[in-house]
Enzyme design. Structure first.
Site, PDB file in Angstrom:
ATOM      1  N   SER A 104       5.731   0.185   3.840  1.00 43.32           N
ATOM      2  CA  SER A 104       5.518   1.886   5.028  1.00 43.32           C
ATOM      3  C   SER A 104       6.769   2.533   5.213  1.00 43.32           C
ATOM      4  CB  SER A 104       4.538   0.292   5.929  1.00 43.32           C
ATOM      5  OG  SER A 104       4.116   1.753   6.955  1.00 43.32           O
ATOM      6  N   ASP A 154      -6.649   2.906   2.294  1.00 47.72           N
ATOM      7  CA  ASP A 154      -5.574   3.261   2.807  1.00 47.72           C
ATOM      8  C   ASP A 154      -5.939   4.056   4.013  1.00 47.72           C
ATOM      9  OD1 ASP A 154      -3.238   2.711   4.770  1.00 47.72           O
ATOM     10  OD2 ASP A 154      -2.072   2.243   2.859  1.00 47.72           O
ATOM     11  N   HIS A 185      -3.895  -1.385   4.130  1.00 49.53           N
ATOM     12  CA  HIS A 185      -2.518  -0.933   3.902  1.00 49.53           C
ATOM     13  C   HIS A 185      -1.734  -1.932   3.714  1.00 49.53           C
ATOM     14  CE1 HIS A 185       0.974   1.673   5.443  1.00 49.53           C
ATOM     15  NE2 HIS A 185       1.118   0.795   6.038  1.00 49.53           N
TER      16      HIS A 185
END
Length: 210
Positions: A104, A154, A185
């Site tokens: 991320s 996502d 995610h």
């Protein structure tokens, strides 16, 4: 730049073996990916910095003004600082190869460092990166092995932007693999296995000699 530019944790590995940098996601810290790093690269020395930017108390590596809206000046600042930290760690360790793993926000800073200094890493895993801008690579990613992992649903990193990032990396000569799953995610087992394969095939020597 100093080896102590970031608060970080380090796990020792084999002398002269690989050096693996791991970069956490928003709101986590330097402990988040240590065990995953050890699992994926058992012989590596692992260095995990903590993001130095606070977003309402959540640690990040650079500022943003909204979801997917980056403060590009701060990203440039953070990229330069992180590149210096990595170079200092590599100079001290003199590893056989240099590897990167980010999730991320951590994948975003890792990608940005690779754009700015493509010679630093031999291989890298970008888990759920979001690159909403066109990268300007300072050099060439030719010969660098990159795994991008992503979720088809996502909500943070839309699949079309993952595909666009893949195209950017390929156009600059990187050896790119994309590993998808059907979720969002979160990190799923197939991503971890793909990362394991990438690191198992990492070169013995490369970026650390540059």
């Amino acid at each position: 730049m100093s080896k102590e530019a970031y608060i970080h944790k380090a796990l020792p590995g084999s002398l002269g073996g690989p050096l693996l940098f791991v970069f956490h996601g928003t709101g986590a810290d330097e402990s988040q990916l240590l065990s995953l790093g050890r699992d994926l690269a058992p012989q590596a020395t692992i260095v995990s910095p903590r993001g130095a930017v606070s977003e309402h108390g959540a640690a990040r590596f650079f500022r943003r003004t909204g979801e997917g809206v980056y403060d590009m000046d701060d990203l440039a600042r953070a990229t330069g600082k992180m590149a210096g930290f990595i170079k200092a760690q590599v100079a001290a360790a003199r590893p056989s190869s240099v590897l990167g793993l980010g999730y991320s926000n951590g994948a975003n800073i890792l990608a940005s460092v690779m754009f700015a200094a493509p010679e630093l890493f031999d291989a890298a895993v970008l888990m759920h990166p979001l690159i909403p801008f066109e990268p300007q690579v300072q050099g060439s990613l030719a010969g660098r092995r990159i795994l991008v992992t992503a979720g088809k649903r996502d909500p943070i990193c839309p699949p079309n932007l993952t595909s666009r990032l893949e195209a950017y990396l390929r156009a600059d000569g990187a050896d790119v693999t994309v590993e998808w799953h059907d979720g969002g995610h979160e990190i799923r087992p197939n991503e971890i296995e793909a990362a394991r394969r990438l690191f198992a095939d990492a070169p013995v020597e490369g970026a650390s000699d540059a």
